[in-house]
Write a protein that holds these residues in place. Structure first.
Motif, PDB file in Angstrom:
ATOM      1  N   LYS A  87       0.839  -1.202   0.000  1.00  0.00           N
ATOM      2  CA  LYS A  87       0.000   0.000   0.000  1.00  0.00           C
ATOM      3  C   LYS A  87       0.875   1.255   0.000  1.00  0.00           C
ATOM      4  O   LYS A  87       0.626   2.196  -0.762  1.00  0.00           O
ATOM      5  N   ARG A  88       1.885   1.248   0.870  1.00  0.00           N
ATOM      6  CA  ARG A  88       2.761   2.422   0.969  1.00  0.00           C
ATOM      7  C   ARG A  88       3.530   2.652  -0.334  1.00  0.00           C
ATOM      8  O   ARG A  88       3.726   3.797  -0.759  1.00  0.00           O
ATOM      9  N   THR A  90       2.594   2.230  -3.288  1.00  0.00           N
ATOM     10  CA  THR A  90       1.773   2.881  -4.317  1.00  0.00           C
ATOM     11  C   THR A  90       1.693   4.394  -4.109  1.00  0.00           C
ATOM     12  O   THR A  90       1.373   5.121  -5.047  1.00  0.00           O
ATOM     13  N   GLN A  91       2.019   4.859  -2.919  1.00  0.00           N
ATOM     14  CA  GLN A  91       1.909   6.285  -2.599  1.00  0.00           C
ATOM     15  C   GLN A  91       3.253   6.991  -2.440  1.00  0.00           C
ATOM     16  O   GLN A  91       3.328   8.205  -2.587  1.00  0.00           O
ATOM     17  N   ASP A  92       4.295   6.241  -2.140  1.00  0.00           N
ATOM     18  CA  ASP A  92       5.586   6.843  -1.796  1.00  0.00           C
ATOM     19  C   ASP A  92       6.668   6.380  -2.785  1.00  0.00           C
ATOM     20  O   ASP A  92       7.198   5.265  -2.665  1.00  0.00           O
TER      21      ASP A  92
END
Length: 105
Positions: A87-88, A90-92
């Motif tokens: 999840k992280r 995909t954002q960072d």
């Protein structure tokens, strides 16, 4: 020194004057000039189109490669049950790069 004072220049000037006054020769010269201008223009246009097509192809190739890389990373993270890291990632982007390095991708 004027052209009339030097024989070779006088001959060239005389030949040019006769050529320009001869309609058939002048039309042939003008047609040749148009041909050269058009040829150069078509070449430049083709070069621009080829460059644009190369950019599109390169972009598509890079996009596919990036998607494939991300897919491989997600598969490895899910296989290792690292759902929160997936999840992280995909954002960072920095974290994602760290994971690519960690997994040798």
């Amino acid at each position: 020194m004027l052209a009339s004072e030097y024989k070779p220049f006088e001959n060239v000037a005389d030949t040019m004057q006769r050529a320009l006054s001869d309609k058939e020769i002048r039309l042939k010269c003008e047609a040749r000039e148009r041909y050269e201008r058009d040829r150069i223009s078509l070449y430049a246009s083709g070069k621009r189109e080829g460059h644009a097509a190369g950019l599109v192809e390169g972009h598509a190739s890079g996009l596919a490669e990036g998607q494939n890389l991300l897919s491989q990373l997600m598969s490895k993270l899910f296989a290792d049950n690292r759902i929160e890291d997936a999840k992280r990632a995909t954002q960072d982007p920095d974290f994602r790069e760290q994971l690519y390095h960690e997994y040798g991708l």
